[in-house]
Write a protein that holds these residues in place. Structure first.
Motif, PDB file in Angstrom:
ATOM      1  N   GLU A 115      29.299   0.663  29.172  1.00 37.72           N
ATOM      2  CA  GLU A 115      30.210   1.438  30.016  1.00 37.72           C
ATOM      3  C   GLU A 115      30.738   0.588  31.188  1.00 37.72           C
ATOM      4  O   GLU A 115      31.891   0.167  31.187  1.00 37.72           O
ATOM      5  CB  GLU A 115      29.407   2.645  30.509  1.00 37.72           C
ATOM      6  N   ALA A 116      29.874   0.351  32.138  1.00 35.93           N
ATOM      7  CA  ALA A 116      30.237  -0.422  33.332  1.00 35.93           C
ATOM      8  C   ALA A 116      28.948  -0.910  33.974  1.00 35.93           C
ATOM      9  O   ALA A 116      27.897  -0.282  33.804  1.00 35.93           O
ATOM     10  CB  ALA A 116      31.003   0.461  34.321  1.00 35.93           C
ATOM     11  N   PHE A 149      23.677  -5.163  31.412  1.00 35.97           N
ATOM     12  CA  PHE A 149      22.435  -4.618  30.871  1.00 35.97           C
ATOM     13  C   PHE A 149      21.191  -5.431  31.261  1.00 35.97           C
ATOM     14  O   PHE A 149      20.471  -5.937  30.407  1.00 35.97           O
ATOM     15  CB  PHE A 149      22.530  -4.453  29.346  1.00 35.97           C
ATOM     16  N   ASN A 198      31.211  -4.890  28.603  1.00 32.58           N
ATOM     17  CA  ASN A 198      31.450  -3.537  29.105  1.00 32.58           C
ATOM     18  C   ASN A 198      32.901  -3.100  28.900  1.00 32.58           C
ATOM     19  O   ASN A 198      33.774  -3.923  28.619  1.00 32.58           O
ATOM     20  CB  ASN A 198      31.102  -3.478  30.593  1.00 32.58           C
ATOM     21  N   HIS A 231      24.195   5.715  24.615  1.00 34.23           N
ATOM     22  CA  HIS A 231      23.918   4.753  25.680  1.00 34.23           C
ATOM     23  C   HIS A 231      22.402   4.732  25.912  1.00 34.23           C
ATOM     24  O   HIS A 231      21.768   5.796  25.890  1.00 34.23           O
ATOM     25  CB  HIS A 231      24.649   5.198  26.951  1.00 34.23           C
TER      26      HIS A 231
HETATM   27  N1  URA Z   1      25.134   0.300  31.692  1.00 36.38           N
HETATM   28  C1  URA Z   1      26.259  -0.146  31.111  1.00 36.38           C
HETATM   29  O1  URA Z   1      26.947   0.599  30.468  1.00 36.38           O
HETATM   30  N2  URA Z   1      26.574  -1.413  31.277  1.00 36.38           N
HETATM   31  C2  URA Z   1      25.833  -2.260  31.940  1.00 36.38           C
HETATM   32  O2  URA Z   1      26.195  -3.426  32.033  1.00 36.38           O
HETATM   33  C3  URA Z   1      24.658  -1.776  32.530  1.00 36.38           C
HETATM   34  C4  URA Z   1      24.322  -0.488  32.391  1.00 36.38           C
END
Ligand code: URA
Length: 198
Positions: free
Chosen positions: A42-43, A55, A81, A168
């Motif tokens: 996601e981000a 991550f 991401n 996720h």
């Molecule tokens: N969650 C995400 O979606 N991306 C990341 O880089 C970290 C946590």
């Protein structure tokens, strides 16, 4: 020709010039290029921005644990991401204390990075893209919800690649019940089997 350095510079420029909402830093993707396996999240969150890698926070720990459980390591996969900056919300409490928390990226923020993610996919040239959660799923496919399509492989005509939608990893934190846990676990086993056929 596009390069990872070009992508990094574009992410930096877009993020540093973004003034519509609050953000808390930015990162690029991580892992080998080219690479057969691409995970799209996601981000980034706080830890990701601190370490400059996707991550690596709490969701990252779960992600890596499951990745290792199917005999893969971070060195063998590319991870990126949908939104490359950390979307945040800042709340001021009554006592004047401010708290900063992550928020889901908004549509314009996802659009902002559309070209970058497309270019990264071209550069990485993966055989399969594993979407982690609803944000990358909706950005890259026509599926409406992760609940309808997770744990199966699809050939995506637009991307000309296989797509394997997954929940996720942080969904495990919200859904602590055994049924969800088993389903999530089974999805990784299914992914392992799919990867063996590629
Ligand atoms: N969650 C995400 O979606 N991306 C990341 O880089 C970290 C946590």
């Amino acid at each position: 020709m596009n390069t990872l350095e070009n992508l990094r510079l574009k992410i930096k420029e877009l993020s540093e010039n973004y003034t519509d909402e609050e953000i808390g830093g930015w990162i690029t993707g991580d892992g080998p290029v080219p690479c057969n396996i691409l995970f799209v999240g996601e981000a980034p969150g706080k830890t990701e921005v601190e370490q400059g890698k996707p991550f690596v926070g709490m969701a990252g720990e779960t992600f890596e644990e499951y990745l290792n459980s199917i005999d893969l390591t971070r060195t063998k996969v590319r991870v990126t991401n949908t939104c490359f900056f950390r979307p945040i919300k800042i709340k001021e409490g009554k006592t004047g204390r401010t708290t900063v928390s992550n928020r889901t990226p908004k549509s314009p923020e996802i659009k902002l990075f559309k070209e970058i993610l497309d270019e990264e996919i071209e550069l990485v040239n993966p055989k399969i893209i594993i979407t982690l959660g609803n944000i990358p799923l909706k950005r890259l496919t026509n599926f409406k919800s992760i609940g309808d399509c997770h744990g199966q492989v699809y050939f995506n005509e637009e991307l000309k690649r296989y797509v394997f939608p997954m929940y996720h990893p942080s969904a495990l934190t919200y859904n602590r019940n055994d049924t969800f846990k088993k389903m999530y676990h089974d999805d990784w086993i299914k992914l392992k089997k799919v990867l063996e056929t590629l």
